[in-house]
Design a protein around this motif. Sequence first.
Motif, short mmCIF file in Angstrom:
data_model
loop_
_atom_site.label_atom_id
_atom_site.label_comp_id
_atom_site.label_asym_id
_atom_site.label_seq_id
_atom_site.Cartn_x
_atom_site.Cartn_y
_atom_site.Cartn_z
N PHE A 15 -11.97 124.40 19.50
CA PHE A 15 -11.03 125.38 18.98
C PHE A 15 -11.31 126.72 19.62
O PHE A 15 -12.37 126.95 20.18
CB PHE A 15 -11.13 125.47 17.44
CG PHE A 15 -12.38 126.13 16.94
CD1 PHE A 15 -12.36 127.45 16.51
CD2 PHE A 15 -13.58 125.44 16.89
CE1 PHE A 15 -13.52 128.06 16.05
CE2 PHE A 15 -14.74 126.04 16.43
CZ PHE A 15 -14.70 127.36 16.01
N ASN A 16 -10.33 127.64 19.55
CA ASN A 16 -10.50 129.00 20.04
C ASN A 16 -11.34 129.77 19.03
O ASN A 16 -10.92 129.97 17.89
CB ASN A 16 -9.15 129.70 20.23
CG ASN A 16 -8.39 129.15 21.40
OD1 ASN A 16 -8.98 128.66 22.36
ND2 ASN A 16 -7.08 129.20 21.32
N TYR A 17 -12.51 130.22 19.44
CA TYR A 17 -13.45 130.91 18.56
C TYR A 17 -12.92 132.29 18.22
O TYR A 17 -12.58 133.07 19.11
CB TYR A 17 -14.81 131.00 19.23
CG TYR A 17 -15.85 131.72 18.42
CD1 TYR A 17 -16.42 131.12 17.32
CD2 TYR A 17 -16.26 132.99 18.77
CE1 TYR A 17 -17.38 131.76 16.57
CE2 TYR A 17 -17.22 133.65 18.03
CZ TYR A 17 -17.78 133.03 16.93
OH TYR A 17 -18.73 133.68 16.19
N THR A 18 -12.87 132.59 16.92
CA THR A 18 -12.40 133.90 16.46
C THR A 18 -13.40 134.57 15.53
O THR A 18 -13.04 135.45 14.76
CB THR A 18 -11.05 133.78 15.73
OG1 THR A 18 -11.21 132.88 14.63
CG2 THR A 18 -9.95 133.29 16.66
N GLY A 19 -14.65 134.12 15.55
CA GLY A 19 -15.67 134.72 14.70
C GLY A 19 -16.24 133.75 13.68
O GLY A 19 -17.34 133.93 13.20
N SER A 20 -15.50 132.73 13.31
CA SER A 20 -15.97 131.72 12.37
C SER A 20 -16.42 130.49 13.15
O SER A 20 -15.75 130.09 14.10
CB SER A 20 -14.84 131.34 11.41
OG SER A 20 -15.22 130.23 10.63
N PRO A 21 -17.54 129.87 12.75
CA PRO A 21 -17.99 128.68 13.48
C PRO A 21 -17.18 127.43 13.14
O PRO A 21 -17.48 126.36 13.64
CB PRO A 21 -19.44 128.53 13.03
CG PRO A 21 -19.48 129.15 11.69
CD PRO A 21 -18.47 130.27 11.72
N LEU A 22 -16.15 127.57 12.32
CA LEU A 22 -15.32 126.44 11.92
C LEU A 22 -13.92 126.57 12.50
O LEU A 22 -13.38 127.67 12.63
CB LEU A 22 -15.21 126.37 10.39
CG LEU A 22 -16.51 126.27 9.61
CD1 LEU A 22 -16.22 126.30 8.11
CD2 LEU A 22 -17.28 125.03 9.98
N MET A 64 -11.08 133.95 26.81
CA MET A 64 -10.92 133.08 25.67
C MET A 64 -12.21 132.28 25.50
O MET A 64 -12.72 131.68 26.42
CB MET A 64 -9.73 132.14 25.90
CG MET A 64 -9.50 131.24 24.75
SD MET A 64 -8.11 130.07 24.85
CE MET A 64 -6.96 130.75 25.95
N ASP A 65 -12.72 132.27 24.28
CA ASP A 65 -13.96 131.58 23.96
C ASP A 65 -13.63 130.30 23.21
O ASP A 65 -13.08 130.33 22.12
CB ASP A 65 -14.84 132.51 23.11
CG ASP A 65 -16.25 132.00 22.95
OD1 ASP A 65 -16.61 131.02 23.65
OD2 ASP A 65 -16.98 132.57 22.13
N VAL A 66 -13.95 129.16 23.79
CA VAL A 66 -13.69 127.87 23.18
C VAL A 66 -15.02 127.27 22.74
O VAL A 66 -15.99 127.25 23.49
CB VAL A 66 -12.98 126.92 24.18
CG1 VAL A 66 -12.74 125.55 23.56
CG2 VAL A 66 -11.67 127.53 24.64
N ARG A 67 -15.07 126.80 21.48
CA ARG A 67 -16.30 126.22 20.94
C ARG A 67 -15.98 124.95 20.15
O ARG A 67 -14.83 124.66 19.85
CB ARG A 67 -16.99 127.22 20.00
CG ARG A 67 -17.47 128.44 20.72
CD ARG A 67 -18.31 129.29 19.82
NE ARG A 67 -18.70 130.52 20.51
CZ ARG A 67 -19.46 131.44 19.98
NH1 ARG A 67 -19.94 131.29 18.77
NH2 ARG A 67 -19.78 132.53 20.66
N ASN A 68 -17.05 124.23 19.81
CA ASN A 68 -16.92 123.06 18.95
C ASN A 68 -17.11 123.48 17.49
O ASN A 68 -17.99 124.28 17.18
CB ASN A 68 -17.98 122.01 19.29
CG ASN A 68 -17.70 121.36 20.62
OD1 ASN A 68 -18.04 121.90 21.66
ND2 ASN A 68 -17.09 120.20 20.59
#
Length: 133
Positions: A13-20, A1-5
Motif C-alpha cells: 500500500f502507499n504509506y501515509t504514516g500508518s503501518p496499516l 511515493m513510499d510503498v510498504r507492506n
Amino acid sequence: MDVRNCKMCGNLFNYTGSPLCPACNNKMEKKFSEVKDYIRENPTSSISVVSEEMEVPIQQLKRWIREERLSFSKESGVVIQCEKCGAPILTGRFCKECKRTMTKSLESLYSVNAAGSDRKKGSESARMRFIDK
C-alpha cells in the motif's frame, strides 16, 4: 511515493504514516469503537477480560491507553506506569507531576533563548561595522 507492506495483512500500500493499509486501518478503527463501547457498558472490567471478550491483544489495548484514546475507570484496577518516574497512571505516557516538570523546563529554555536573542539585537556590540577605505 513510499510503498510498504501492511503490518497486519502483508499487502502493499502507499504509506501515509500508518503501518496499516487502509482496509486494515478501517478494521482496527471499527474494533477500537467496539472496545470503547464495551468498556462504557462494563466499566469495572479488567484489561485481561476486555482483551478476551473483544479478542484484542493486551498490547493493542495498552497502545490505545498510551495514545490517550482509551481510558479505564479507577474501579477496573487498570493502571499503567509513567514512562519517566514509574508512577501509576490511568492514561497517557506521563503522570501529572512529570508533565508539569517537563513543561516548566521547556518554558524556561524558551524564555532563556528569547531573552538572549532580544539582548543581542539591541546591544551596541552586536551591530554590524563597516570600515571606510
